[in-house]
Every structure is written in structure tokens, then in C-alpha cells.
Design an enzyme around this catalytic site. Sequence first.
Site, PDB file in Angstrom:
ATOM      1  N   SER A 224       0.903  -1.314  -0.158  1.00  0.00           N
ATOM      2  CA  SER A 224      -0.078  -0.095  -0.092  1.00  0.00           C
ATOM      3  C   SER A 224       0.923   1.375   0.181  1.00  0.00           C
ATOM      4  CB  SER A 224      -0.859   0.172   1.221  1.00  0.00           C
ATOM      5  OG  SER A 224      -0.166   0.157   2.169  1.00  0.00           O
ATOM      6  N   ASP A 225       0.119   2.452  -0.584  1.00  0.00           N
ATOM      7  CA  ASP A 225       1.042   3.579  -0.240  1.00  0.00           C
ATOM      8  C   ASP A 225       0.810   4.012   1.297  1.00  0.00           C
ATOM      9  OD1 ASP A 225       2.434   5.969  -0.395  1.00  0.00           O
ATOM     10  OD2 ASP A 225       1.194   6.912  -1.852  1.00  0.00           O
ATOM     11  N   TRP A 226       1.736   4.684   1.994  1.00  0.00           N
ATOM     12  CA  TRP A 226       1.670   5.048   3.338  1.00  0.00           C
ATOM     13  C   TRP A 226       0.416   5.535   3.777  1.00  0.00           C
ATOM     14  CZ3 TRP A 226       5.368   2.594   1.599  1.00  0.00           C
ATOM     15  CH2 TRP A 226       6.513   2.366   2.322  1.00  0.00           C
TER      16      TRP A 226
END
Length: 726
Positions: A224-226
Site C-alpha cells: 500500500s501507499d503510506w
Amino acid sequence: MSSDTVERLLADLTRAEKVQLTHGAADTDGTATGFVPAIERLDIPGVRFTDGPLGVRTDEPATAFPASMALAASFDPGLARELGQTLGREANARNQDVLLGPGLNLVRVPHCGRNFEYYSEDPVVTGRFAASVVDGIESEGVVATPKHFVANNQETARASVSAEVDERVLRELYLPGFRDAVDAGAGAVMSSYNRVNGTFASEHRHLLTEVLKDEWGFEGVVMSDWFGTESVVGTANGGLDLQMPGISGKELFESMSMGDDVPDGEETDEEGTGDEAMEMDPDAVDYADGMPDPTTGGLYREELADAVESGEVPESRLDDMARRYLSVLDEHGLLDGGRNDEGAIDTPEHRELAERVAVRGTALLENDGVLPLADDADVALVGPNVDQAITGGGGSSETTPFTQTTPIEGITDRADGAVSVAHGVPRIEDVSLFDAFEDDGAEAVDGGDQSADDEPEVSIDEAVAAAEDADVAVVFVRDAATEAADRESIALPGEQDELVEAVAAANDRTVVVANTSGPVETPWRDDVAALLSCWYPGQAHGDAAGAVLYGDSDPGGRLPVTFAPEGEYPANTERRFPGVDGEVHYEEGLLVGYRHFDATDAEPTYPFGHGHSYTTFEYSDAEAIDDATVELTVENTGDRPGREVVQAYVDSPAAPDDLDRPPRELGGFVALSLDPGESRRVAVALDERAFGRYDESGGWTVDAGEHVVSLGRSSRDRRLDVAVDR
Ligand code: BGC
């Protein structure tokens, strides 16, 4: 591909340990952007993840390379591979295993705040650069992470907005770059924050599982992105393998920004690194919902095991997540005692490469003959930020260099004539996603800022006076862009247009050097003698500018994006950008960038692919070698060595059922250097997708008939046509 080692480990891991491999935790060293801890009893090492596309971002300096758009402007994928390899080496030197890049979203909105981290409005350019950078990074044993998958083409509301885009457009424009990056061997892919047709990218089963994994055969890890995970069951079953950063924003902040500085025994809140540190100053940057919710970071840590226990996430899915993660480690040599490559950082070769990329990416958009400058010319050096190297834009790609050269240093070093300096108008301040945290104890990462106290006294009159007294005036102008916010417009900020106009009126040998994150409006272009587009040139800003201005190097760059007045780009209604009711409608379909300008016969200011050289070239004897390659002869007909970029555009026959196709699509390109009088036979390999079109029932189809391949110097300067029968 899973090995015996991986299968043995999987058999030994407990369920809790498998879950531990599906999310990040606080970095024990405090150097990484993300960290997945070791499982020591099985010799599975801890793994460190670091940003980003422009340089390695830890708490220590690294080479600050030019923006990705500058790299793409070189139209030289070989250079991109070298850059990727160098990033890999620097990541190794900083003990990082995974590089969070390249960024490769398509430039759909001209003022998207992250365009500088991306390559182009064209999928073939994007794909070639992404693949080359991935190949380079991976060649050093570092995991590359193409991002952000997919349709993350704006920063406004990036954490929630739904890109409403049909399958054909996804397949023909927004997905090909990722496909190429995956085919080049990327070990990971990062999902984007936004939704696609209503579903968050991080839980998009069709995109993550059906397309990326099943259809393309991607065997690596989808991370995932952060803080870009909205659910546990939805994401795990959708195809996400790794939730990052796996901890809350507060925990990440504590682990990264204070590190060793937190005195033992003191409460971190008293040091400004606790809860209140995560409170952002809403006035610092207009993020307009560009920030994800930092409290969602620990979802897998807290809930994935329960979801597996209850059967909502099948055990086999958890096994697949762990298998993918371990396989990536295995393939990168991390399971047999960890890395042994020490890498290298800030070497003379890395510094030289940073400068070479900046030079090759510099596009000469106008030149009435004033350039290259005579060595002994007296120069008025003008611009609000001439004392600052532009090492990048704001956000996760910020890199702190060991060394940098400003325009003042670069020009004064190179000039034999007198150099006078005038700022002219107030400084354009850098903007950064991190500005919001600065008051709370985090350090500014961008290095080049000057405080208001050392702000020089400035006036346009002073710049005009300097220009009047000089043989030539060189005006450096810039924009400021950051992740998490789109630029307000593509006009130059502040009073820079007025400055250029006044200087150009005072000296008819005025050269403008534009350092921008993407396309920029140039209302004064007819009044200046030359215009160079140098993007964000990185640490070698001044040296690279000096080398091009004085003709030590030919400006090798061509535009990877169309320059036009803002209202003329297709994303020019509220529905198309920034969207209404949480949805942004990609109603322009395939007509993005030059495809739009060609289809509507609109005149761009500077077309895609445009860029002059200091010499001249002639094309001749074009022929099709096979159905995917054309050849031609290119001759340098001038009296200086130069770099040419031959571009091949494919105009396909009409598709059945009145299905629209863009008038022409870039199929391939070749960059080459030629000495005066030298000619060379060059082959241009054409991307199959430029001939084809995608339809949901039949997949990719090439329509039978004559496809006309035009060879030229830009999308509007096409010189030779070759018919390719398919
Ligand atoms: C960005 C990513 C980046 C991540 C980690 C996010 O805000 O969108 O590109 O890799 O942060 O810093």
C-alpha cells in the site's frame, strides 16, 4: 517464483509470524521510510524501504538527481538505466533494501503537484523510462517499487477521489507503464491512495489480482501507499500483500525524525514528537484532502489475524502474501545472510551522472541564435532564486544532497565576462508536504531554504539596470510544487512574468531558463531571444545550466509533455479536474496530451517532443524493416556536435464501428549523438500497442491495413512517412 527455501520457511512460520510479514513496523535504525522486522528464529532479515525516485531519502545525504521529468526529457532510456543502477547503489550504501520508485503516473493534469516525479503524458515514453529505471535498480539487488498503481493523476483529494475511467482508457494510457515496469522485473508495486471507478486502488481486485497478478504474471509484492489502506478484508482479498507503514503516523514520525535525538527517559511528547506532532498546521499548505488518515497505518497488525481466524480472509491468501514477500527477499539474495553489497554513494561518477542527466534533459524551446553564449559575454544573471539549486519538489521524494551548485556558482565559474546578479522579485519559496510538521520538531528536508532574514532587497528596476549594462541577460524562473497539493496554475508564481518582460524590454538578448515541475505558461516567449526548460535539475543545477548555456553540451532534451495555455488541456472542466462529488471523470478518454491537441487541431505553445539543438539534422531514406521496426538515416548538417531525438508516430487505419482512435500515437524513439557532417543509419523499434487498440471483449487488436509511421522531431514536426502494412 517460489523456491524450496521459501516453501520450507512457509511451512515453519506460525500464522502470527506470517501476519508479521504483511505489514511494517517502526524501524529499529530510524533510517528507513518503511521497515518490516526480522523473524530471527528463522533467519528472515529485517527489510528497509526508502523513497524515492529522485534520490535515496534517509536521514543522511545522498545524490540529488534531476526530476524524473528531466530524465524523460532526455528521451534516453539508457541514461535511465544508469540512473536506476546508481539509485540502487546508493540505496545499498544506506543499507536500504527496497526503493520506493519509480513514480510513473501519467501526466494528465498539467499542474498536478507530483508531475516532477513522473515521466510523461505518453505511455510509451513512460513505459520505457519506468522499465529502464526498474532494470537498473534491480541490477544492484535492490527491490524496485513502481508507483502509484493506478490513475493517481492529481494530488487534490488524492486520498479519496475516485478516478472514473473506462477499461479501454486504463489499458491504453494508464496501465502500460506499469506493465512495462513489471515486465522489467520490479519486485514490488505500490497501490495508490485514490479510488478507481469507486473502489480504493488498495482493494481493487480487478486491478490488483485479475490484471496485475493473474494476467500480467506479477509474482512480487503489492504494497500500500503510506496510510493508504482503508480496510483489512477488502484489501487482503483484493490482492494487497503488504500494508505500509504498518504503524500509525505518530509511531512513524517518532521512529524517523527524532531517532537518536530523543534523550533517554524523556517523554517524546515533551520533545514535540508525540501526538501533537502529528497535528498538521492547516495553513501551512493547502492539502485539500491530499493527505491520508495517519491513524490507519496499523490495520493489518491489529486485525488481519482475526480476519484469517474468522475465515473472512482465507488462510491461503495469507500464505500467498507471505510467499510473495519471502520470494522477493529470496530473489534479491536477502534470505542467505542478508546483503553483502556495500553500494556506493556520492562518488565522482554519481555526481557526473547527476549533471549529465540535467544536461541531457534540458530542452531548448526557443533560440534566435543568442545561444550558445560567447565565453566573454558580460552577463546579467537575474532571478529570484539564482542563489539556490532546485534539488526537487516537496514531499516524499525530497533528497538532501552532499553538494550542490547554484545558478550563480555555475555561471560565474563558466563565464569569462563579467557577471552581475539581480534577484529582481521576491524569492519563490519551496513548498513541501513536510511544512505542516515543521513547527512540531521535524527538520526541513529540502536544505535550500533561506530564512526571511537573509532575504535580499529586490526590485525589478535593479534587474533592468543590470540587463541594460550587460551583453546578455539570463533570467532563471521557477515554480514550486509538492506532493499532496496541486499547483494553483501552470503560470509562473509571483511576479516572475513581469520580471521577464521588463528584462526582455531592456535587453533584446534575454535568455530565460525555466525550472519547473512540468508544463509552464510563457506569455513573454516572443519577446525573449532564447528559452530553456530545465525542470528541477537536482544538485548539479548551476553546472548543468552553465554547460548548456555556453555550449559545452548540446541541449539534449525534448518535451515529454505538451506546453499549452492551461485552459487548453483536456482536463479543463470541474468534472475532469478536480472532480465533483468525489469523482473525477476522465471524459477526455484517450485524448490526453498531444493526442488531444492533434485530435482537436489546437495549437500547442510547444508540442510534445519539441526541442532545438545547437546544430541541424536531416532525415532521409526511411523504410520499414519489418512490421515493428523502421530505419532511417540521420545526418548532422551543422557545424557542431549535437544530440538528436528521432520520434516515430503511428497513424493507424480507422477502427471498425466508428471506434475513435487518437490521430497518432508515439510508437518509439531513438536518441543519438552525431558529430558535424556525420550521418548514421538508425532503427526505431515500435511498440506494438501504438498499432493496437484495446477492447474489453477482444483484448488488444491491431486493425488490418496500412499504418503510417511518421518520423520527426516532434509531434508537430514530422518529416518522413513510411507505410507499415499489418
Ligand atoms: C507517497 C509515496 C511514498 C510514501 C512513503 C507517500 O506519501 O505517496 O510515494 O513512497 O509516502 O514516503
